[in-house]
Design a protein around this motif. Structure first.
Motif, PDB file in Angstrom:
ATOM      1  N   LEU A  40       9.666  11.936  24.698  1.00  0.00           N
ATOM      2  CA  LEU A  40       8.522  11.496  25.506  1.00  0.00           C
ATOM      3  C   LEU A  40       7.764  10.378  24.797  1.00  0.00           C
ATOM      4  N   VAL A  41       7.551  10.533  23.500  1.00  0.00           N
ATOM      5  CA  VAL A  41       6.877   9.486  22.722  1.00  0.00           C
ATOM      6  C   VAL A  41       7.731   8.221  22.731  1.00  0.00           C
ATOM      7  N   HIS A  42       9.033   8.374  22.573  1.00  0.00           N
ATOM      8  CA  HIS A  42       9.945   7.230  22.583  1.00  0.00           C
ATOM      9  C   HIS A  42       9.870   6.483  23.922  1.00  0.00           C
ATOM     10  N   GLY A  43       9.690   7.213  25.014  1.00  0.00           N
ATOM     11  CA  GLY A  43       9.572   6.563  26.313  1.00  0.00           C
ATOM     12  C   GLY A  43       8.375   5.622  26.383  1.00  0.00           C
ATOM     13  N   VAL A  44       7.274   5.993  25.747  1.00  0.00           N
ATOM     14  CA  VAL A  44       6.065   5.178  25.749  1.00  0.00           C
ATOM     15  C   VAL A  44       6.130   4.110  24.658  1.00  0.00           C
ATOM     16  N   LEU A  45       6.617   4.504  23.502  1.00  0.00           N
ATOM     17  CA  LEU A  45       6.716   3.604  22.343  1.00  0.00           C
ATOM     18  C   LEU A  45       8.180   3.527  21.912  1.00  0.00           C
ATOM     19  N   PRO A  46       8.969   2.667  22.562  1.00  0.00           N
ATOM     20  CA  PRO A  46      10.424   2.673  22.363  1.00  0.00           C
ATOM     21  C   PRO A  46      10.897   2.350  20.953  1.00  0.00           C
ATOM     22  N   PHE A  47      10.038   1.887  20.103  1.00  0.00           N
ATOM     23  CA  PHE A  47      10.414   1.595  18.721  1.00  0.00           C
ATOM     24  C   PHE A  47      10.296   2.819  17.821  1.00  0.00           C
ATOM     25  N   LEU A  48       9.769   3.918  18.346  1.00  0.00           N
ATOM     26  CA  LEU A  48       9.671   5.170  17.583  1.00  0.00           C
ATOM     27  C   LEU A  48      10.739   6.155  18.060  1.00  0.00           C
ATOM     28  N   PHE A  49      11.218   6.977  17.167  1.00  0.00           N
ATOM     29  CA  PHE A  49      12.165   8.065  17.473  1.00  0.00           C
ATOM     30  C   PHE A  49      13.389   7.564  18.259  1.00  0.00           C
ATOM     31  N   VAL A  50      13.958   6.474  17.798  1.00  0.00           N
ATOM     32  CA  VAL A  50      15.055   5.812  18.511  1.00  0.00           C
ATOM     33  C   VAL A  50      16.280   6.719  18.636  1.00  0.00           C
ATOM     34  N   ARG A  51      16.591   7.472  17.600  1.00  0.00           N
ATOM     35  CA  ARG A  51      17.792   8.313  17.629  1.00  0.00           C
ATOM     36  C   ARG A  51      17.489   9.809  17.519  1.00  0.00           C
ATOM     37  N   THR A  52      16.257  10.179  17.555  1.00  0.00           N
ATOM     38  CA  THR A  52      15.876  11.576  17.342  1.00  0.00           C
ATOM     39  C   THR A  52      16.456  12.506  18.399  1.00  0.00           C
ATOM     40  N   GLY A  53      16.338  12.151  19.662  1.00  0.00           N
ATOM     41  CA  GLY A  53      16.835  13.005  20.734  1.00  0.00           C
ATOM     42  C   GLY A  53      18.341  13.176  20.692  1.00  0.00           C
ATOM     43  N   SER A  54      19.070  12.071  20.557  1.00  0.00           N
ATOM     44  CA  SER A  54      20.539  12.161  20.538  1.00  0.00           C
ATOM     45  C   SER A  54      21.028  12.888  19.293  1.00  0.00           C
ATOM     46  N   ARG A  55      20.354  12.702  18.174  1.00  0.00           N
ATOM     47  CA  ARG A  55      20.745  13.427  16.952  1.00  0.00           C
ATOM     48  C   ARG A  55      20.535  14.920  17.120  1.00  0.00           C
ATOM     49  N   ALA A  56      19.416  15.305  17.726  1.00  0.00           N
ATOM     50  CA  ALA A  56      19.128  16.729  17.934  1.00  0.00           C
ATOM     51  C   ALA A  56      20.165  17.348  18.872  1.00  0.00           C
ATOM     52  N   ILE A  57      20.511  16.640  19.943  1.00  0.00           N
ATOM     53  CA  ILE A  57      21.506  17.167  20.883  1.00  0.00           C
ATOM     54  C   ILE A  57      22.849  17.344  20.189  1.00  0.00           C
ATOM     55  N   THR A  58      23.268  16.342  19.431  1.00  0.00           N
ATOM     56  CA  THR A  58      24.550  16.412  18.726  1.00  0.00           C
ATOM     57  C   THR A  58      24.569  17.565  17.732  1.00  0.00           C
ATOM     58  N   GLU A  59      23.504  17.702  16.971  1.00  0.00           N
ATOM     59  CA  GLU A  59      23.433  18.784  15.976  1.00  0.00           C
ATOM     60  C   GLU A  59      23.428  20.152  16.638  1.00  0.00           C
ATOM     61  N   LEU A  60      22.603  20.317  17.660  1.00  0.00           N
ATOM     62  CA  LEU A  60      22.521  21.622  18.327  1.00  0.00           C
ATOM     63  C   LEU A  60      23.834  21.972  19.016  1.00  0.00           C
ATOM     64  N   ASN A  61      24.492  20.992  19.609  1.00  0.00           N
ATOM     65  CA  ASN A  61      25.784  21.241  20.239  1.00  0.00           C
ATOM     66  C   ASN A  61      26.806  21.699  19.200  1.00  0.00           C
TER      67      ASN A  61
END
Length: 91
Positions: A40-61
């Motif tokens: 959500l923060v990345h959606g507003v500020l696209p320069f923050l948390f660039v890979r956080t969501g995809s990394r979390a999904i990959t790790e949890l999977n």
């Protein structure tokens, strides 16, 4: 279904006790919520948390796949030779 069975049937199906399943589910859920907030923060500020969501999904999977019980392999029936050599049948 008894009350105790309602709390233990699913954890047992993945090879865990109720307490182990509780801890794992809370850890997964917390990680997903934090990654969701980062998205959500990345959606507003696209320069923050660039890979956080995809990394979390990959790790949890990866963790989820590693936790799944191994299913026994079903024996494959041998193909009959008369069927295997018939050119009219698609392979």
């Amino acid at each position: 279904m008894t009350l105790i069975r309602a709390f233990t049937e699913h954890p047992a199906s993945v090879g865990e006790t109720y307490a182990e399943h509780l801890v794992n589910a809370v850890c997964f859920g917390t990680r997903m919520m934090l990654a969701g907030i980062a998205c959500l923060v990345h959606g507003v500020l696209p320069f923050l948390f660039v890979r956080t969501g995809s990394r979390a999904i990959t790790e949890l999977n990866g963790r989820l796949i590693a936790r799944q019980p191994v299913q026994p392999v079903q024996p494959v029936r041998p193909v009959r030779q008369d069927v295997a050599s018939d050119p009219r049948l698609p392979l």
